[in-house]
Scaffold this motif. Structure first.
Motif, PDB file in Angstrom:
ATOM      1  N   VAL A 167      40.447  42.440  54.120  1.00 21.78           N
ATOM      2  CA  VAL A 167      38.983  42.455  54.169  1.00 21.78           C
ATOM      3  C   VAL A 167      38.471  41.074  54.597  1.00 21.78           C
ATOM      4  O   VAL A 167      37.501  40.965  55.363  1.00 21.78           O
ATOM      5  N   ALA A 168      39.149  40.022  54.140  1.00 23.66           N
ATOM      6  CA  ALA A 168      38.720  38.649  54.461  1.00 23.66           C
ATOM      7  C   ALA A 168      38.785  38.379  55.970  1.00 23.66           C
ATOM      8  O   ALA A 168      38.007  37.562  56.489  1.00 23.66           O
ATOM      9  N   ASP A 169      39.679  39.079  56.676  1.00 26.19           N
ATOM     10  CA  ASP A 169      39.795  38.876  58.126  1.00 26.19           C
ATOM     11  C   ASP A 169      38.541  39.328  58.889  1.00 26.19           C
ATOM     12  O   ASP A 169      38.372  39.001  60.069  1.00 26.19           O
ATOM     13  N   LEU A 170      37.685  40.111  58.227  1.00 28.72           N
ATOM     14  CA  LEU A 170      36.451  40.573  58.888  1.00 28.72           C
ATOM     15  C   LEU A 170      35.394  39.462  58.946  1.00 28.72           C
ATOM     16  O   LEU A 170      34.467  39.515  59.750  1.00 28.72           O
ATOM     17  N   GLN A 171      35.572  38.460  58.085  1.00 31.19           N
ATOM     18  CA  GLN A 171      34.599  37.369  57.978  1.00 31.19           C
ATOM     19  C   GLN A 171      34.393  36.666  59.333  1.00 31.19           C
ATOM     20  O   GLN A 171      35.358  36.190  59.931  1.00 31.19           O
ATOM     21  N   GLY A 172      33.150  36.658  59.779  1.00 29.91           N
ATOM     22  CA  GLY A 172      32.808  35.924  61.002  1.00 29.91           C
ATOM     23  C   GLY A 172      33.163  36.622  62.309  1.00 29.91           C
ATOM     24  O   GLY A 172      32.936  36.069  63.385  1.00 29.91           O
ATOM     25  N   VAL A 173      33.722  37.825  62.238  1.00 28.93           N
ATOM     26  CA  VAL A 173      34.081  38.555  63.471  1.00 28.93           C
ATOM     27  C   VAL A 173      32.803  39.011  64.177  1.00 28.93           C
ATOM     28  O   VAL A 173      31.986  39.725  63.595  1.00 28.93           O
ATOM     29  N   LYS A 174      32.629  38.561  65.404  1.00 26.99           N
ATOM     30  CA  LYS A 174      31.462  38.978  66.199  1.00 26.99           C
ATOM     31  C   LYS A 174      31.839  40.279  66.892  1.00 26.99           C
ATOM     32  O   LYS A 174      32.702  40.301  67.764  1.00 26.99           O
ATOM     33  N   MET A 175      31.201  41.352  66.450  1.00 28.49           N
ATOM     34  CA  MET A 175      31.590  42.670  66.940  1.00 28.49           C
ATOM     35  C   MET A 175      30.431  43.419  67.571  1.00 28.49           C
ATOM     36  O   MET A 175      29.341  43.486  66.999  1.00 28.49           O
ATOM     37  N   ARG A 176      30.710  43.976  68.728  1.00 31.47           N
ATOM     38  CA  ARG A 176      29.728  44.846  69.374  1.00 31.47           C
ATOM     39  C   ARG A 176      29.757  46.174  68.626  1.00 31.47           C
ATOM     40  O   ARG A 176      30.720  46.933  68.712  1.00 31.47           O
ATOM     41  N   ILE A 177      28.722  46.415  67.833  1.00 34.12           N
ATOM     42  CA  ILE A 177      28.629  47.663  67.076  1.00 34.12           C
ATOM     43  C   ILE A 177      27.158  47.948  66.810  1.00 34.12           C
ATOM     44  O   ILE A 177      26.374  47.032  66.564  1.00 34.12           O
ATOM     45  N   GLY A 178      26.811  49.246  66.855  1.00 31.03           N
ATOM     46  CA  GLY A 178      25.403  49.648  66.775  1.00 31.03           C
ATOM     47  C   GLY A 178      24.812  49.615  65.379  1.00 31.03           C
ATOM     48  O   GLY A 178      25.531  49.430  64.392  1.00 31.03           O
ATOM     49  N   GLY A 179      23.520  49.842  65.346  1.00 32.56           N
ATOM     50  CA  GLY A 179      22.587  49.778  64.226  1.00 32.56           C
ATOM     51  C   GLY A 179      23.116  49.920  62.805  1.00 32.56           C
ATOM     52  O   GLY A 179      23.392  48.934  62.117  1.00 32.56           O
ATOM     53  N   PHE A 180      23.278  51.161  62.361  1.00 31.61           N
ATOM     54  CA  PHE A 180      23.519  51.417  60.950  1.00 31.61           C
ATOM     55  C   PHE A 180      24.898  50.928  60.502  1.00 31.61           C
ATOM     56  O   PHE A 180      25.043  50.309  59.445  1.00 31.61           O
ATOM     57  N   ALA A 181      25.939  51.167  61.324  1.00 27.95           N
ATOM     58  CA  ALA A 181      27.290  50.706  60.991  1.00 27.95           C
ATOM     59  C   ALA A 181      27.334  49.184  60.981  1.00 27.95           C
ATOM     60  O   ALA A 181      28.054  48.575  60.176  1.00 27.95           O
ATOM     61  N   GLY A 182      26.544  48.567  61.861  1.00 25.14           N
ATOM     62  CA  GLY A 182      26.465  47.112  61.907  1.00 25.14           C
ATOM     63  C   GLY A 182      25.973  46.537  60.580  1.00 25.14           C
ATOM     64  O   GLY A 182      26.497  45.534  60.091  1.00 25.14           O
ATOM     65  N   GLN A 183      24.984  47.228  59.983  1.00 24.69           N
ATOM     66  CA  GLN A 183      24.454  46.778  58.679  1.00 24.69           C
ATOM     67  C   GLN A 183      25.537  46.829  57.594  1.00 24.69           C
ATOM     68  O   GLN A 183      25.577  45.977  56.716  1.00 24.69           O
ATOM     69  N   VAL A 184      26.380  47.853  57.661  1.00 23.89           N
ATOM     70  CA  VAL A 184      27.454  48.002  56.669  1.00 23.89           C
ATOM     71  C   VAL A 184      28.464  46.870  56.832  1.00 23.89           C
ATOM     72  O   VAL A 184      28.828  46.187  55.872  1.00 23.89           O
ATOM     73  N   LEU A 185      28.896  46.638  58.078  1.00 25.21           N
ATOM     74  CA  LEU A 185      29.917  45.610  58.325  1.00 25.21           C
ATOM     75  C   LEU A 185      29.395  44.202  58.056  1.00 25.21           C
ATOM     76  O   LEU A 185      30.159  43.306  57.693  1.00 25.21           O
ATOM     77  N   GLN A 186      28.073  44.046  58.218  1.00 25.84           N
ATOM     78  CA  GLN A 186      27.439  42.751  57.937  1.00 25.84           C
ATOM     79  C   GLN A 186      27.689  42.351  56.480  1.00 25.84           C
ATOM     80  O   GLN A 186      27.858  41.177  56.170  1.00 25.84           O
ATOM     81  N   LYS A 187      27.720  43.330  55.590  1.00 24.56           N
ATOM     82  CA  LYS A 187      27.957  43.046  54.167  1.00 24.56           C
ATOM     83  C   LYS A 187      29.351  42.465  53.938  1.00 24.56           C
ATOM     84  O   LYS A 187      29.617  41.862  52.911  1.00 24.56           O
ATOM     85  N   LEU A 188      30.254  42.699  54.913  1.00 24.58           N
ATOM     86  CA  LEU A 188      31.626  42.191  54.785  1.00 24.58           C
ATOM     87  C   LEU A 188      31.862  40.985  55.689  1.00 24.58           C
ATOM     88  O   LEU A 188      33.006  40.605  55.949  1.00 24.58           O
ATOM     89  N   GLY A 189      30.760  40.419  56.209  1.00 21.72           N
ATOM     90  CA  GLY A 189      30.880  39.180  56.972  1.00 21.72           C
ATOM     91  C   GLY A 189      30.946  39.327  58.476  1.00 21.72           C
ATOM     92  O   GLY A 189      30.981  38.341  59.203  1.00 21.72           O
ATOM     93  N   VAL A 190      30.950  40.581  58.966  1.00 25.54           N
ATOM     94  CA  VAL A 190      30.949  40.798  60.415  1.00 25.54           C
ATOM     95  C   VAL A 190      29.578  40.430  60.974  1.00 25.54           C
ATOM     96  O   VAL A 190      28.553  40.620  60.313  1.00 25.54           O
ATOM     97  N   VAL A 191      29.564  39.854  62.174  1.00 28.11           N
ATOM     98  CA  VAL A 191      28.301  39.538  62.836  1.00 28.11           C
ATOM     99  C   VAL A 191      28.090  40.573  63.939  1.00 28.11           C
ATOM    100  O   VAL A 191      28.699  40.489  65.005  1.00 28.11           O
ATOM    101  N   PRO A 192      27.240  41.609  63.660  1.00 29.10           N
ATOM    102  CA  PRO A 192      27.062  42.674  64.654  1.00 29.10           C
ATOM    103  C   PRO A 192      26.321  42.169  65.896  1.00 29.10           C
ATOM    104  O   PRO A 192      25.409  41.341  65.788  1.00 29.10           O
ATOM    105  N   GLN A 193      26.745  42.656  67.049  1.00 26.65           N
ATOM    106  CA  GLN A 193      26.133  42.258  68.326  1.00 26.65           C
ATOM    107  C   GLN A 193      25.702  43.515  69.075  1.00 26.65           C
ATOM    108  O   GLN A 193      26.425  44.506  69.070  1.00 26.65           O
ATOM    109  N   GLN A 194      24.557  43.428  69.721  1.00 29.77           N
ATOM    110  CA  GLN A 194      24.121  44.522  70.596  1.00 29.77           C
ATOM    111  C   GLN A 194      24.501  44.154  72.012  1.00 29.77           C
ATOM    112  O   GLN A 194      23.989  43.184  72.549  1.00 29.77           O
ATOM    113  N   VAL A 195      25.431  44.888  72.595  1.00 29.06           N
ATOM    114  CA  VAL A 195      25.861  44.612  73.967  1.00 29.06           C
ATOM    115  C   VAL A 195      25.907  45.944  74.714  1.00 29.06           C
ATOM    116  O   VAL A 195      26.508  46.905  74.230  1.00 29.06           O
ATOM    117  N   ALA A 196      25.262  45.998  75.889  1.00 28.38           N
ATOM    118  CA  ALA A 196      25.270  47.232  76.682  1.00 28.38           C
ATOM    119  C   ALA A 196      26.676  47.504  77.200  1.00 28.38           C
ATOM    120  O   ALA A 196      27.463  46.568  77.392  1.00 28.38           O
TER     121      ALA A 196
END
Ligand code: CA
Length: 362
Positions: A167-196
């Motif tokens: 789980v710690a490996d998710l910390q700081g990962v900049k990931m292209r992922i959409g709206g609602f799932a992005g909010q979930v992953l944000q709680k685990l340290g992922v930085v969601p990105q909107q990319v076309a």
């Protein structure tokens, strides 16, 4: 009834049948509509659903009801498709409801929510579990009447430049992922990105982002992610059965004769089953080619899955507390999902598990 009286009545019946034919003609007026897809033509399975739909409608109406298909960007950009339906710029669109979670998170339930339903369960809920009626009640606020119109099946968890072992490996990962799932992953340290879609590859290549989720093997292969981010994770728990919809302007829908409403409903159901069938038929070969081309398959560990489920449940509680529409649909979906898995664990799961093991043995 005496025979003579019967014949007389039957003759009246036949005459009534004869004068009924102009009414049939009235129920088949010449209609021309436009459907704007949220997708480019290159995504042939998902864009193709609009073509399957339009062709079925034209054939069933002897070409009296013609629906012209436009790719994303030809009339409006892909993410403005629902606005174009709401304001009547076009009669209908083909889109993913969850693109509009920025307007209201309730839109997410039209497509997929984290740890939601698989594609079969999604259809069971829409068609026979009250889900579609609930969603159409909600869409009314946006002048939209919707029909399910496709499913990708369970998606992949995306492409990562480095492995996610804990789980710690998710910390700081900049990931292209959409709206609602992005909010979930944000709680685990992922930085969601909107990319076309078209910009994901260069962003991964340059390292502007560390990971990206898209769809599954057949669509992902076209974008070539295996060359720049080799670790291909599964499952995409945020899209266990991502559904697409046809959104129809409510007034335009209401104006249709009953015959056309019936034909559109049938054509959408055809597009719905056809898209899933295409993905299921094409994904295996694409997966083999991807692995042959260097993709390394990795499952999310049970610890990572559990942490994501916990984070998702927190987001559900927070969103339900501030949005009554969201709460209403969520509270209907959860018991339905529970019963679905009660059943799923018996026949489907055991049949699939047995066959998967038998195949592995050769
Ligand atoms: Ca996706």
């Amino acid at each position: 009834m005496k025979r003579r009286q019967f014949l007389k009545t039957a003759a009246v019946g036949a005459a009534a049948g004869a004068i009924a034919s102009p009414a049939v003609a009235q129920s088949m007026p010449e209609v021309k509509w436009r459907v704007t897809s949220s997708f480019p033509k290159s995504l042939d399975t998902i864009y193709g659903a609009s073509e399957v739909f339009a062709k079925a409608v034209a054939e069933a109406t002897d070409n009296k009801f013609q629906i012209q298909v436009f790719a994303a960007g030809e009339i409006v950009p892909g993410l403005q498709a629902s606005d174009a339906v709401t304001n009547g710029t076009v009669e209908m669109c083909h889109t993913a409801s969850y693109y509009y979670v920025g307007k209201d998170p309730t839109f997410a339930f039209g497509t997929a929510v984290p740890f939601g339903l698989n594609s079969r369960q999604q259809n069971a809920w829409f068609y026979h579990g009250g889900g579609q009626a609930l969603m159409n009640d909600f869409y009314k606020k946006y002048n939209i009447y919707s029909l399910p119109g496709g499913n990708t099946g369970c998606q992949m968890g995306g492409w990562f430049r480095k492995e996610i072992r804990t789980v710690a490996d998710l910390q700081g990962v900049k990931m292209r992922i959409g709206g609602f799932a992005g909010q979930v992953l944000q709680k685990l340290g992922v930085v969601p990105q909107q990319v076309a879609g078209g910009d994901i590859y260069p962003a991964l290549e340059k390292g502007t982002i560390d990971a990206a989720e898209w769809v599954g093997p057949y669509d992902d292969e076209k974008l070539g992610f295996n060359k720049v981010a080799p670790f291909y994770y599964y499952p995409g728990w945020w899209e266990g059965g991502a559904a697409l919809h046809f959104f129809i302007n409510q007034a335009k829908w209401d104006s249709l004769p009953a015959t056309y409403k019936s034909i559109l409903t049938t054509a959408a159901a055809l597009a719905n089953v056809d898209m899933q069938a295409k993905y299921d038929a094409r994904n295996p070969a694409a997966l083999k080619r991807l692995v042959g081309g260097g993709a390394q398959l990795r499952p999310f560990t049970p610890d990572v899955m559990e942490a994501c489920l916990k984070a998702a449940n927190e987001v559900y509680a927070e969103t339900s507390a501030r949005n009554a529409d969201f709460k209403k649909v969520y509270d209907a979906m959860v018991p339905f999902r529970n019963d679905q898995y009660l059943w799923w664990q018996i026949a489907e799961y055991n049949m699939d598990t047995f066959m998967i093991r038998a195949r592995a043995r050769g």
